[in-house]
Write a protein that holds these residues in place. Structure first.
Motif, short mmCIF file in Angstrom:
data_model
loop_
_atom_site.label_atom_id
_atom_site.label_comp_id
_atom_site.label_asym_id
_atom_site.label_seq_id
_atom_site.Cartn_x
_atom_site.Cartn_y
_atom_site.Cartn_z
N LYS A 115 45.01 47.79 44.43
CA LYS A 115 46.19 48.28 44.01
C LYS A 115 45.69 49.39 41.81
N ALA A 116 44.96 48.44 41.61
CA ALA A 116 44.16 48.71 40.15
C ALA A 116 42.74 49.60 40.05
N VAL A 117 42.23 49.35 41.87
CA VAL A 117 40.61 50.82 41.92
C VAL A 117 41.24 52.29 42.28
N ASP A 118 42.36 52.11 43.72
CA ASP A 118 43.10 53.12 43.50
C ASP A 118 43.81 53.53 42.39
N MET A 119 44.42 53.27 40.93
CA MET A 119 44.70 53.19 39.94
C MET A 119 43.70 54.04 38.85
N PHE A 120 42.89 53.00 38.84
CA PHE A 120 41.38 53.11 37.40
C PHE A 120 39.82 53.19 38.35
N GLY A 121 39.94 53.14 38.89
CA GLY A 121 38.23 53.92 40.01
C GLY A 121 37.88 51.97 39.79
N SER A 122 36.89 52.06 40.66
CA SER A 122 36.34 50.60 41.23
C SER A 122 35.34 50.22 39.77
N GLN A 123 35.23 51.16 39.12
CA GLN A 123 34.16 50.66 37.73
C GLN A 123 34.95 50.00 36.60
N ALA A 124 36.25 49.86 36.90
CA ALA A 124 36.77 49.49 35.63
C ALA A 124 37.50 48.17 36.02
N ILE A 125 37.40 47.60 37.28
CA ILE A 125 37.46 46.12 37.39
C ILE A 125 36.63 45.75 38.57
N VAL A 126 36.31 44.34 37.81
CA VAL A 126 35.82 43.01 38.25
C VAL A 126 36.05 41.84 38.65
N GLY A 127 35.71 41.60 40.01
CA GLY A 127 36.08 40.68 40.58
C GLY A 127 35.61 39.72 40.09
N SER A 128 36.00 38.42 39.67
CA SER A 128 35.43 37.54 39.54
C SER A 128 36.46 35.99 39.78
N VAL A 129 35.05 34.65 39.99
CA VAL A 129 35.05 33.91 41.00
C VAL A 129 34.42 32.35 39.75
N ASP A 130 35.19 31.46 40.33
CA ASP A 130 34.43 30.20 39.95
C ASP A 130 34.51 29.06 40.36
N ALA A 131 33.40 28.48 40.72
CA ALA A 131 32.18 28.38 42.03
C ALA A 131 32.90 26.47 40.91
N ARG A 132 32.73 25.87 41.99
CA ARG A 132 32.97 24.11 42.27
C ARG A 132 31.81 23.71 43.45
N ARG A 133 30.86 22.95 42.92
CA ARG A 133 29.74 22.16 44.46
C ARG A 133 30.69 21.14 44.87
N LYS A 134 30.93 21.17 46.07
CA LYS A 134 31.60 20.46 46.82
C LYS A 134 30.52 19.01 47.00
N PHE A 135 31.16 17.78 47.12
CA PHE A 135 30.85 17.00 47.28
C PHE A 135 29.71 16.26 48.30
N LEU A 136 30.64 16.67 48.92
CA LEU A 136 29.20 16.93 51.03
C LEU A 136 28.73 18.95 50.76
N GLY A 137 28.40 19.04 49.58
CA GLY A 137 27.65 20.54 49.92
C GLY A 137 28.50 21.58 49.90
N GLY A 138 27.92 22.66 49.63
CA GLY A 138 28.36 24.16 49.51
C GLY A 138 29.13 23.83 48.78
N TYR A 139 30.48 25.14 47.82
CA TYR A 139 30.61 25.33 47.25
C TYR A 139 32.71 25.53 47.08
N SER A 140 33.53 25.59 46.97
CA SER A 140 34.70 25.59 46.66
C SER A 140 35.31 26.95 45.49
N VAL A 141 35.99 27.53 45.85
CA VAL A 141 36.76 28.55 44.41
C VAL A 141 37.98 27.91 44.01
N VAL A 142 37.43 27.42 42.71
CA VAL A 142 38.86 26.89 41.80
C VAL A 142 39.57 27.87 40.98
#
Length: 250
Positions: A115-142
């Motif tokens: 909805k935000a992209v439709d209203m304000f344009g993609s240039q105005a919206i940043v998707g943010s992700v916080d990642a943490r390494r898993k104990f057994l490998g790979g990454y989780s999203v927190v």
């Protein structure tokens, strides 16, 4: 002339500027308005402002403070923290913010981003992700300042954000935050496969660290401790690389 975007990432807590280590133990740094003023004088490429309590506590963005900070900025300003609806995004943009960063809400649904992209344009919206390494490998999203573990798969979540229309991605490394030990280059390689620009954050302590992330494909590099601390005793000092130094990163 092409050069790398180098972005100071400032953390707000209440009316003050703080710095965390692994998203914990915030240490007071100083007045955020003054910090933005100094980064403007040093001709920073952009500046990112993240309220570390807003989403976790369900607070509204501090619009008055954000407007005051944006008023001192002669560079693009992005803001994240407590963003839950379109009215807030509209108010942030009216406060002088060029880009709105959405993190926690996007872990629950991408509807707000669409909805935000439709209203304000993609240039105005940043998707943010916080990642943490898993104990057994790979990454989780927190989310919620790394206090909530989600069941999202990192690469799939990034893909969903891109499909929702974000203009950029900001990936924060929880494990490297505030350590100044360098970016997790394995994480960088994993996230830069996206079809939109990717900003990486978490761990930078030297210009060489910035260059390493850029060499791995990051579109831009962000850092906090590197730009607010100086020396082995981590004395508080706002600093930022010169244009010549930034040109040498590519």
């Amino acid at each position: 002339m092409k050069y790398a975007r180098v972005i100071p990432c400032l953390l707000l807590r209440g009316n003050g500027l703080v710095k965390t280590k692994k998203f914990k133990d915030p240490v007071y740094i100083g007045d955020p308005v003054n910090a933005v003023r100094i980064f403007s004088e040093k001709e920073a490429d952009e500046i990112a402002i993240l309220d570390i309590d807003a989403s976790r506590l369900g607070n509204e963005p501090n619009y008055d403070l954000i407007a005051e900070m944006a008023g001192e900025a002669f560079m693009p300003v992005s803001y994240g923290g407590g963003v839950r609806n379109l009215d807030q995004i509209r108010r942030l943009i009216r406060s002088g913010v060029e880009k709105v960063i959405i993190n926690t809400m996007a872990t629950e649904s991408t509807d707000l981003i669409r909805k935000a992209v439709d209203m304000f344009g993609s240039q105005a919206i940043v998707g943010s992700v916080d990642a943490r390494r898993k104990f057994l490998g790979g990454y989780s999203v927190v989310s919620r300042s790394a206090t909530l573990e989600t069941k999202l798969e990192l690469e799939k979540h990034l893909e969903n954000l891109v499909q929702a229309g974000v203009g950029e991605l900001l990936v924060n490394d929880v494990d490297r935050d505030g350590t100044m030990a360098g970016y997790d280059l394995a994480l960088v390689r994993k996230v830069v496969k996206s079809t939109v620009p990717v900003i990486v954050c978490g761990g930078a302590g030297t210009l060489e660290h910035l260059k390493q992330a850029l060499d791995e494909g990051a579109s831009a590099v962000a850092a906090g401790s590197m730009f607010v601390f100086y020396g082995k005793h981590r004395a508080v000092l706002i600093n930022y690389p010169s244009l010549n130094n930034r040109l040498e990163l590519l």
